[in-house]
Write a protein that holds these residues in place. Sequence first.
Motif, short mmCIF file in Angstrom:
data_model
loop_
_atom_site.label_atom_id
_atom_site.label_comp_id
_atom_site.label_asym_id
_atom_site.label_seq_id
_atom_site.Cartn_x
_atom_site.Cartn_y
_atom_site.Cartn_z
N LEU A 84 44.83 42.81 26.85
CA LEU A 84 43.44 42.85 27.27
C LEU A 84 42.55 42.04 26.33
O LEU A 84 41.67 41.29 26.78
CB LEU A 84 42.95 44.30 27.34
CG LEU A 84 43.58 45.16 28.44
CD1 LEU A 84 43.10 46.61 28.32
CD2 LEU A 84 43.24 44.62 29.82
N ILE A 306 34.93 39.43 30.05
CA ILE A 306 35.26 40.49 31.01
C ILE A 306 36.15 39.94 32.12
O ILE A 306 37.12 40.58 32.55
CB ILE A 306 34.00 41.13 31.60
CG1 ILE A 306 33.21 41.85 30.50
CG2 ILE A 306 34.35 42.09 32.72
CD1 ILE A 306 33.96 42.97 29.82
N LYS A 307 35.84 38.74 32.59
CA LYS A 307 36.65 38.13 33.65
C LYS A 307 38.08 37.91 33.17
O LYS A 307 39.04 38.16 33.91
CB LYS A 307 36.03 36.80 34.08
CG LYS A 307 36.76 36.12 35.24
CD LYS A 307 36.04 34.86 35.69
CE LYS A 307 36.11 33.75 34.64
NZ LYS A 307 35.53 32.48 35.12
N LYS A 310 39.93 41.25 32.90
CA LYS A 310 40.31 41.74 34.23
C LYS A 310 41.61 41.09 34.71
O LYS A 310 42.43 41.73 35.37
CB LYS A 310 39.20 41.43 35.23
CG LYS A 310 38.00 42.37 35.16
CD LYS A 310 36.97 41.98 36.22
CE LYS A 310 35.77 42.91 36.18
NZ LYS A 310 34.74 42.51 37.18
N GLY A 311 41.79 39.82 34.36
CA GLY A 311 42.99 39.11 34.78
C GLY A 311 44.26 39.70 34.19
O GLY A 311 45.35 39.54 34.75
N ALA A 313 44.50 43.03 33.51
CA ALA A 313 44.55 44.46 33.82
C ALA A 313 45.75 44.82 34.68
O ALA A 313 46.44 45.82 34.43
CB ALA A 313 43.25 44.89 34.50
N SER A 314 46.02 44.02 35.72
CA SER A 314 47.15 44.32 36.60
C SER A 314 48.48 44.21 35.86
O SER A 314 49.38 45.03 36.04
CB SER A 314 47.14 43.38 37.81
OG SER A 314 47.25 42.03 37.40
#
Length: 459
Positions: A84, A306-307, A310-311, A313-314
Amino acid sequence: MKNKKNIGVPHSLVIIVLVMLLATFLTYIIPAGEYVRVKNEAGQTMVDPASFQYGTQSPVNPLKILTYIYPGLSKASSIIFALLCAGGGLGIVLDTNALQGAAGSLSRKVKGKEWMVVTLIMIIFALICIPAGFNSWIPFSTVGLVMSAALGYDAIVGISMIMLGGAVGFSCGAMNLSNTGTAQAIAELPIFSGMGYRLFCMIPFLIVTILYVVKYAQRVKADPTKSYVYGLDLGLEQINTDHIPTFEKRHIPVAIVVSVCLIYMMYLGVLGKITLQMSGTLFLHMGFLAGIANRMSPNEMSKSFIKGAKGMASTSMMIGFAYGITQILGDGGIMDTIVYNLAKILNYVPRLFQAPVMFLMHIIINFFVTSGSGQAATTMPIMVPVADLVGMSRQTAVLAFNFGDGFCNFILPHAAATMGFVGAGNIPFTRWFKFAIRLFGIWVIIGCLLLMLAAVIGY
């Protein structure tokens, strides 16, 4: 005429859940058993090889597999947090367009010789991963994806440049403290002894791996429909393959920041001092310093961070799910049973083939125990006495462990390394498996031949 429904490609998370269900099924059919574990003088948890006993069956209810997700996420927390942080930092770097510009300019200069870039990157990461933990380099997958797009290749090539190059350096185990160091300590061998032959083993492994990736890359460049991910939306919007920018003067300060951070990280890797916490922290520094160098406002940097996070996170969630599989097998009490029965088989194998068979055994065990140090602590106390009884050198037994623990990780849907890299490129596991399984078969053949040679020369 009725249109036939297309069968969709299973998502990697679907594959992991299916493996979790398989693991629960195995807890019903494989008898539970356990070795007694004791602490040695160095404080390491060891297995007493003469203590195995079958126990009471403790199957895992398949309806409770979701209860293993949170513990899996907790166990993988150090990897997840590093990813992250790295994703956020790289998000800022990518939004400066410096990385894309450098890749674009390089791709134009090497036009017609793109394979040289692939080869160089794979060699670099093979060398870096000789002493370093492999998972620390998952964040570099974004760099590989950008470079691959600029060279006209697909996402699989981008991931392979980093992942498979590092796989060779890591799996041969020349100076890997957590895996080779633990195994040699258990085998009562000097730490990193026998390094020369393990370094020699890297040469054939690296040559065939580079040839395999380059051949695939050239085939995809000549005909994009030959790509294993052709026609799939991988969601890599930040990598614009239609318009690769060029490196400009305004990118120089960002390039300096990124280069210093990466060189320092690689330096720590060569020394074997890189950790997941350190890797994540360095990517944070890289991202925010790059944003300052590019004169981005605090709001712009925050949005990019943040973008980027997020990438990842999965990918982080899939790693947590994968760790749940090990928890299921542990609660079912079947891992020690598998080790015990595989070790007995070795007594019936001709001497020349004993090391290759031990290698294949570790591949099977690695499906259940993907942690290298955990597998060493579980299997080597059994495999070392077995090696002594059948006349195999302890050094060769450690090498069989290295190959079996290392190379198998890159085709397993529940290995953190595989899911980290493949998840970063949003590549469905089934597509990655189709690409990697033939290479794994080649690795197995080379490994068996090298282990047979080790037995002949008395390694």
